[in-house]
Write an enzyme that holds these catalytic residues in place. Structure first.
Site, PDB file in Angstrom:
ATOM      1  N   HIS A 124      24.660 -11.759 -29.360  1.00 34.92           N
ATOM      2  CA  HIS A 124      23.321 -12.248 -29.163  1.00 34.92           C
ATOM      3  C   HIS A 124      22.363 -11.114 -28.952  1.00 34.92           C
ATOM      4  O   HIS A 124      21.466 -10.828 -29.504  1.00 34.92           O
ATOM      5  CB  HIS A 124      23.243 -13.687 -28.974  1.00 34.92           C
ATOM      6  N   CYS A 151      22.880 -13.317 -35.835  1.00 36.36           N
ATOM      7  CA  CYS A 151      24.083 -12.705 -35.135  1.00 36.36           C
ATOM      8  C   CYS A 151      25.399 -13.456 -35.290  1.00 36.36           C
ATOM      9  O   CYS A 151      25.442 -14.459 -35.828  1.00 36.36           O
ATOM     10  CB  CYS A 151      23.576 -12.332 -33.691  1.00 36.36           C
ATOM     11  N   CYS A 197      25.749 -16.604 -33.347  1.00 34.37           N
ATOM     12  CA  CYS A 197      24.834 -17.931 -33.584  1.00 34.37           C
ATOM     13  C   CYS A 197      25.276 -18.380 -35.304  1.00 34.37           C
ATOM     14  O   CYS A 197      24.917 -19.335 -35.399  1.00 34.37           O
ATOM     15  CB  CYS A 197      23.507 -17.567 -33.687  1.00 34.37           C
ATOM     16  N   GLN A 252       8.101  14.178 -16.829  1.00 36.07           N
ATOM     17  CA  GLN A 252       7.961  13.581 -15.461  1.00 36.07           C
ATOM     18  C   GLN A 252       6.404  13.811 -15.041  1.00 36.07           C
ATOM     19  O   GLN A 252       5.692  14.201 -15.734  1.00 36.07           O
ATOM     20  CB  GLN A 252       9.019  14.119 -14.433  1.00 36.07           C
ATOM     21  N   ASP A 267      16.033   2.287 -24.337  1.00 45.30           N
ATOM     22  CA  ASP A 267      17.361   1.959 -23.733  1.00 45.30           C
ATOM     23  C   ASP A 267      17.212   1.146 -22.352  1.00 45.30           C
ATOM     24  O   ASP A 267      16.160   1.190 -21.671  1.00 45.30           O
ATOM     25  CB  ASP A 267      18.224   3.156 -23.225  1.00 45.30           C
ATOM     26  N   CYS A 325      19.055 -17.520 -35.754  1.00 41.80           N
ATOM     27  CA  CYS A 325      19.434 -16.040 -35.485  1.00 41.80           C
ATOM     28  C   CYS A 325      20.734 -15.888 -36.329  1.00 41.80           C
ATOM     29  O   CYS A 325      21.539 -16.660 -36.491  1.00 41.80           O
ATOM     30  CB  CYS A 325      20.052 -16.057 -33.780  1.00 41.80           C
ATOM     31  N   ASP A 378      22.890  10.004 -21.260  1.00 40.65           N
ATOM     32  CA  ASP A 378      21.916  10.619 -20.217  1.00 40.65           C
ATOM     33  C   ASP A 378      22.703  11.584 -19.362  1.00 40.65           C
ATOM     34  O   ASP A 378      23.891  11.544 -19.198  1.00 40.65           O
ATOM     35  CB  ASP A 378      21.613   9.301 -19.382  1.00 40.65           C
TER      36      ASP A 378
HETATM   37  N1  GUN Z   1      16.675   6.461 -17.027  1.00 42.53           N
HETATM   38  C1  GUN Z   1      15.452   5.755 -16.850  1.00 42.53           C
HETATM   39  N2  GUN Z   1      14.442   6.705 -16.389  1.00 42.53           N
HETATM   40  C2  GUN Z   1      14.970   7.920 -16.424  1.00 42.53           C
HETATM   41  C3  GUN Z   1      14.514   9.229 -16.163  1.00 42.53           C
HETATM   42  O1  GUN Z   1      13.407   9.320 -15.694  1.00 42.53           O
HETATM   43  N3  GUN Z   1      15.340  10.365 -16.266  1.00 42.53           N
HETATM   44  C4  GUN Z   1      16.764  10.171 -16.588  1.00 42.53           C
HETATM   45  N4  GUN Z   1      17.439  11.192 -16.803  1.00 42.53           N
HETATM   46  N5  GUN Z   1      17.277   8.679 -16.913  1.00 42.53           N
HETATM   47  C5  GUN Z   1      16.430   7.863 -16.855  1.00 42.53           C
HETATM   48 ZN    ZN Z   2      22.253 -14.936 -32.044  1.00 38.46          ZN
END
Ligand code: GUN
Ligand code: ZN
Length: 387
Positions: free
Chosen positions: A350, A315, A318, A198, A275, A313, A100
């Site tokens: 896990h 993993c 587990c 955005q 993420d 599970c 990021d």
């Molecule tokens: N992580 C979660 N939302 C955002 C976002 O709008 N921009 C960026 N750069 N990272 C994020």
């Molecule tokens: Zn597990």
């Protein structure tokens, strides 16, 4: 006029589309190997998933994890990243990394961060010196990190903000910053730059932003500015509106999303990548993600529960010793998460495995054109009587 094509260091191989929802199954070929889509990406903020060795992360099946430019830029810093040859070498991680851009972390972590057209101004958390993160500097850092996917610097406003003028400004600024990021990327043949849509919860702004960014023809597209406390209906409308305008043959990443139910719904809305720090952070509080919901293993009722974290599970934590696993019990995690760190580590394994496996099963269901049945079963299990 269409913008000139910019180089791409990925190929998106579409394998199947759901005949009812917008779900897609694909393989994303990145510089450090193929990644199945849809995918959940665990967050290794400081070039480490807290408590896990790279080998343990690899064993969960993870082939693409997240690092943060902001944190790595501060420590170890650009000179060290250049000296070691990038973040893959720094963390002994042979698979893919997505970074990021840093702006979001700064604005969400530092109260004193200030956004101007130039970039994000902030005071160093180490020694308080004034610093400026520009789109050019973010890309330069991400080039030094050597991430397989780089994110543009964007201007992020809380989704719950009522200030439509500021949301509009941030949306237009994010487009201008994308152009600066594209120009600054020294390594487009090896590192993929993704744009970030955005526009808050305003669907017209989202449409305008999506069209502008699709025109720039980046190898992949992210939807940002969500997962900030907005209601689920607004969230879904934004994702649905954006994916409806995106090219079919490019990966779509919804940033900051990590609750299992949100992943399952977002896949149905046509998103491929996610993420969130939540699965790993919550493990450190003794919370296990399971098909029946989240269990707090610090609860006294698990003191003498000698079953695995989740029955069945596969993993490392587990699986039994006989199955080549660690044979960890709920009682052991109950005993260790409060004071010892090992309980948090095995639970992190896990939780990461759970998220990756959920997306793996979703992918299989899409390939068999059974995604609606998969979603139904997922929610039936989740809301089943937990007694
Ligand atoms: N992580 C979660 N939302 C955002 C976002 O709008 N921009 C960026 N750069 N990272 C994020
Ligand atoms: Zn597990």
């Amino acid at each position: 006029m269409a913008a000139p094509r910019i180089p791409s260091a990925l190929t998106y191989e579409l394998l199947a589309k759901c005949s009812v929802t917008k779900a897609r199954a694909a393989t994303l070929h990145l510089p450090h190997g193929p990644v199945p889509l849809p995918i959940f990406m665990p967050v290794a903020t400081q070039a480490s998933l807290k408590g896990l060795t790279p080998e343990q992360l690899e064993e969960t099946g993870c082939r693409l994890c997240l690092n943060n430019t902001y944190h790595l830029g501060l420590k170890p810093g650009q000179a060290t990243l250049d000296a070691v040859g990038g973040a893959h070498k720094l963390q002994a991680w042979p698979h893919n990394i997505l970074t990021d851009s840093g702006g979001f972390q700064m604005v969400s972590l530092l109260e004193l961060a200030k956004v101007t057209e130039e970039g994000v101004r902030f005071l160093s958390p180490h020694d308080g010196t004034p610093m400026l993160l520009t789109p050019e500097h973010s890309i330069s850092l991400q080039n030094s990190i050597g991430s397989d996917i780089m994110m543009q610097l964007d201007d992020v406003i809380a989704t719950t903000s009522p200030d439509i003028a500021r949301i509009t400004e941030a949306m237009h600024r994010s487009i201008r910053w994308l152009d600066r990021c594209i120009k600054a990327n020294k390594n487009p043949e090896k590192q993929n730059l993704f744009c970030i849509i955005q526009g808050g919860l305003d669907l017209d702004l989202r449409r305008e932003c999506t069209r502008e960014m699709v025109d720039r023809d980046t190898p992949g597209i992210a939807i940002g500015g969500l997962s900030g406390g907005e209601d689920k209906a607004s969230y879904c409308k934004v994702v649905d509106t954006c994916t409806g305008l995106l090219p079919e043959k490019k990966p779509r990443y919804v940033m900051g999303v990590g609750y299992p139910e949100d992943l399952v719904v977002s896949v149905a809305l046509g998103a491929d990548m996610f993420d969130c720090v939540w699965p790993t952070r919550t493990a450190r509080f003794g919370n296990a993600i399971t098909a029946r919901g989240v269990l707090n293993l610090r609860n006294a009722k698990y003191v003498d529960d000698f079953g695995p974290v989740e029955e069945g599970c596969q993993c490392m934590s587990c699986r039994s010793r006989e199955e080549g696993g660690l044979g960890i019990t709920r009682a052991y995690i109950n005993h260790t998460t409060a004071k010892e760190t090992v309980g948090a580590h095995v639970l992190t394994i896990h939780n990461v495995y759970y998220q990756l496996n959920l997306m793996k099963r979703a992918r299989e269901a899409i390939i068999e054109d059974q995604y609606p049945a998969f979603v139904k079963e997922f929610f039936a299990n989740l809301y089943d009587d937990k007694s």
